[in-house]
Motif scaffolding. Structure first.
Motif, PDB file in Angstrom:
ATOM      1  N   ALA A  13     -53.107  90.238 -10.275  1.00  0.00           N
ATOM      2  CA  ALA A  13     -54.216  89.788 -11.176  1.00  0.00           C
ATOM      3  C   ALA A  13     -55.334  89.298 -10.413  1.00  0.00           C
ATOM      4  N   ALA A  14     -55.601  88.903  -9.328  1.00  0.00           N
ATOM      5  CA  ALA A  14     -56.674  88.322  -8.674  1.00  0.00           C
ATOM      6  C   ALA A  14     -56.798  88.367  -6.948  1.00  0.00           C
ATOM      7  N   PRO A  15     -57.926  88.534  -6.599  1.00  0.00           N
ATOM      8  CA  PRO A  15     -57.679  88.295  -4.842  1.00  0.00           C
ATOM      9  C   PRO A  15     -56.930  87.012  -4.442  1.00  0.00           C
ATOM     10  N   MET A  16     -56.119  87.128  -3.617  1.00  0.00           N
ATOM     11  CA  MET A  16     -55.519  85.919  -2.739  1.00  0.00           C
ATOM     12  C   MET A  16     -54.553  84.996  -4.055  1.00  0.00           C
ATOM     13  N   PRO A  52     -53.671  81.110  -8.956  1.00  0.00           N
ATOM     14  CA  PRO A  52     -54.636  81.767 -10.051  1.00  0.00           C
ATOM     15  C   PRO A  52     -55.900  81.361 -10.018  1.00  0.00           C
ATOM     16  N   LEU A  53     -56.017  79.967 -10.101  1.00  0.00           N
ATOM     17  CA  LEU A  53     -57.315  79.239 -10.167  1.00  0.00           C
ATOM     18  C   LEU A  53     -58.288  79.662  -9.212  1.00  0.00           C
ATOM     19  N   ALA A  76     -46.882  77.359  -6.988  1.00  0.00           N
ATOM     20  CA  ALA A  76     -46.990  75.697  -6.930  1.00  0.00           C
ATOM     21  C   ALA A  76     -47.809  75.670  -8.152  1.00  0.00           C
ATOM     22  N   THR A  77     -48.145  74.445  -8.712  1.00  0.00           N
ATOM     23  CA  THR A  77     -49.074  74.025  -9.770  1.00  0.00           C
ATOM     24  C   THR A  77     -50.314  73.646  -9.006  1.00  0.00           C
ATOM     25  N   PHE A  78     -51.493  74.036  -9.256  1.00  0.00           N
ATOM     26  CA  PHE A  78     -52.694  73.560  -8.717  1.00  0.00           C
ATOM     27  C   PHE A  78     -53.668  72.515  -9.538  1.00  0.00           C
ATOM     28  N   ARG A  79     -54.236  71.398  -8.904  1.00  0.00           N
ATOM     29  CA  ARG A  79     -55.139  70.731  -9.668  1.00  0.00           C
ATOM     30  C   ARG A  79     -56.204  70.406  -9.024  1.00  0.00           C
ATOM     31  N   ASP A 104     -66.043  70.141  -8.084  1.00  0.00           N
ATOM     32  CA  ASP A 104     -66.100  71.171  -9.333  1.00  0.00           C
ATOM     33  C   ASP A 104     -66.324  72.600  -8.854  1.00  0.00           C
ATOM     34  N   PRO A 105     -65.195  73.225  -9.097  1.00  0.00           N
ATOM     35  CA  PRO A 105     -65.484  74.817  -9.160  1.00  0.00           C
ATOM     36  C   PRO A 105     -66.607  75.417  -9.618  1.00  0.00           C
TER      37      PRO A 105
END
Length: 395
Positions: free
Chosen positions: A175-178, A184-185, A337-340, A345-346
């Motif tokens: 769905a996305a690079p890397m 995903p984020l 894994a879950t990323f937070r 700030d992105p």
């Protein structure tokens, strides 16, 4: 122990040889490398060398006088063909047989290929210095480039090809690079980064075939039936451990050479670097294709061979540079894994965050925030409980 053979003359093999000498091993030392070059650094290949900001000689890992000081026999441009672990011999493709008391396996990985089409001119892979120089030469005249595979290597090459003025399409079935490596984020951030620089990011589609005319690639046909014109294609769809020469040797070969936590594959045999699948005391079985791991594991494997080994339990570390973005990551950062985000700030292009799994911190990442990423590393080392880092101070 008076005869040690190191098969693989890149970062892991070189570091193992240096550690052996540093620890007092004074016997015969032989390094076998299938490339003609003395040990060089691979991470710059997809960045500085491809861009042309570094000449090839700048990738050398050590000066010639330092290598001479190792007192080793260098068999470069020579390929191992087989191992007889019982007889303790390595046979080379040209028939020479090397006896050993200790063996370091550090043969790295081999790029994956598409089922067909690599015979076409203009189709490249990127693993070696010679690969990088050939790819750069092609990029200097290529108008349209398709990069198949949007992992680290493909994404870095897409950035450089864009900077060199090519019209670039980045293709990946995910769905996305890397996304596989960073989740995903961060994957979405990477997609926006490349799109913002003019790259066409084609995700959720694979490659049906490479199209050629008169022996030269002219495009890529995707799974959705669309045709993407290209006069250069880079296939960057991952790698497989280079273990073919070990078939029938008796070593356990799964996803690489299977080792215990001391990097020991068999009596008198250790493995290090990209090819080694070892039991990490805290993280389970791992195989890590990153530069820092190759160096650290080369040393660990050498110490084991000399009888002074300890369980190899590093915090995996890697980095990637794309355009003006520098990403540093520690530990396990995969999409499972879950990323937070915990700092920055992105939306502002600077952030750092943690990865959690099974109630514990397992990874940390900085996107243009290297200092914060290093600070967060301690949570990976300490396997901090996930709720603890997700709860605001005083909360």
């Amino acid at each position: 122990m008076s005869r040690i053979v190191v098969v693989g003359a890149s970062a892991a093999g070189l570091t193992a040889a240096e550690a052996l000498r540093r620890e007092g091993y004074g016997g015969r030392l032989t390094l076998v490398g299938d490339e003609p070059h003395l040990p060089y650094d691979r991470p710059p290949l997809s960045k500085q060398v491809l861009r042309g900001s570094w000449t090839p000689d700048r990738t050398a890992l050590r000066r010639a006088d330092h290598l001479d000081g190792l007192g080793a026999r260098w068999l470069l441009g020579r390929t191992a063909a087989g191992l007889d672990a019982a007889a303790r011999t390595v046979t080379l493709v040209d028939g020479e047989v090397l006896g050993y008391d200790g063996l370091v396996v550090a043969t790295g990985v081999t790029p994956r290929s598409l089922p067909r089409g690599h015979e076409l001119a203009g189709v490249h892979v990127l693993r070696t210095l010679d690969d990088a120089l050939a790819l750069r030469e092609g990029l200097l005249t290529a108008a349209s480039v398709v990069i198949v595979g949007a992992g680290f290597l493909g994404s870095e090459a897409a950035a450089v090809a864009t900077e060199l003025g090519a019209d670039v399409t980045l293709v990946d079935p995910l769905a996305a690079p890397m996304i596989r490596q960073l989740g995903p984020l961060v994957g979405d951030m990477a997609a926006r980064l490349h799109t913002g620089h003019g790259v066409r990011v084609r995700t959720r589609t694979g490659v049906r075939r490479l199209a050629g005319e008169d022996g030269r690639v002219v495009g890529v046909v995707l799974d959705d039936g669309s045709h993407v014109p290209a006069d250069l294609v880079l296939v960057a769809i991952g790698s497989t451990p280079s273990v073919g020469w070990l078939t029938g040797s008796g070593l356990a070969l799964g996803d690489g050479v299977e080792c215990d936590e001391l990097c020991r594959a068999a009596p008198g045999v250790v493995a290090a670097g990209d090819v080694a699948s070892w039991h990490h005391p805290g993280l389970g079985r791992l195989r890590v294709e990153h530069r820092m791991n190759a160096t650290e594991q080369g040393t660990a494997a050498a110490l084991t061979l000399l009888g002074g080994g300890r369980p190899f339990a590093p915090v995996p570390y890697f980095w990637t540079d794309q355009y003006d973005v520098k990403i540093q990551a520690y530990g396990l950062t995969g999409q499972e894994a879950t990323f937070r985000v915990v700092a920055g700030d992105p939306a502002e292009g600077r952030f750092a965050g943690l990865y959690g799994r099974a109630g514990r911190v397992v990874g940390a990442l900085g996107w243009n925030m290297p200092r914060e990423a290093r600070t967060l590393r301690r949570h990976v080392t300490e396997t901090t409980p996930w709720p603890q880092v997700m709860t605001p101070a005083g909360g």
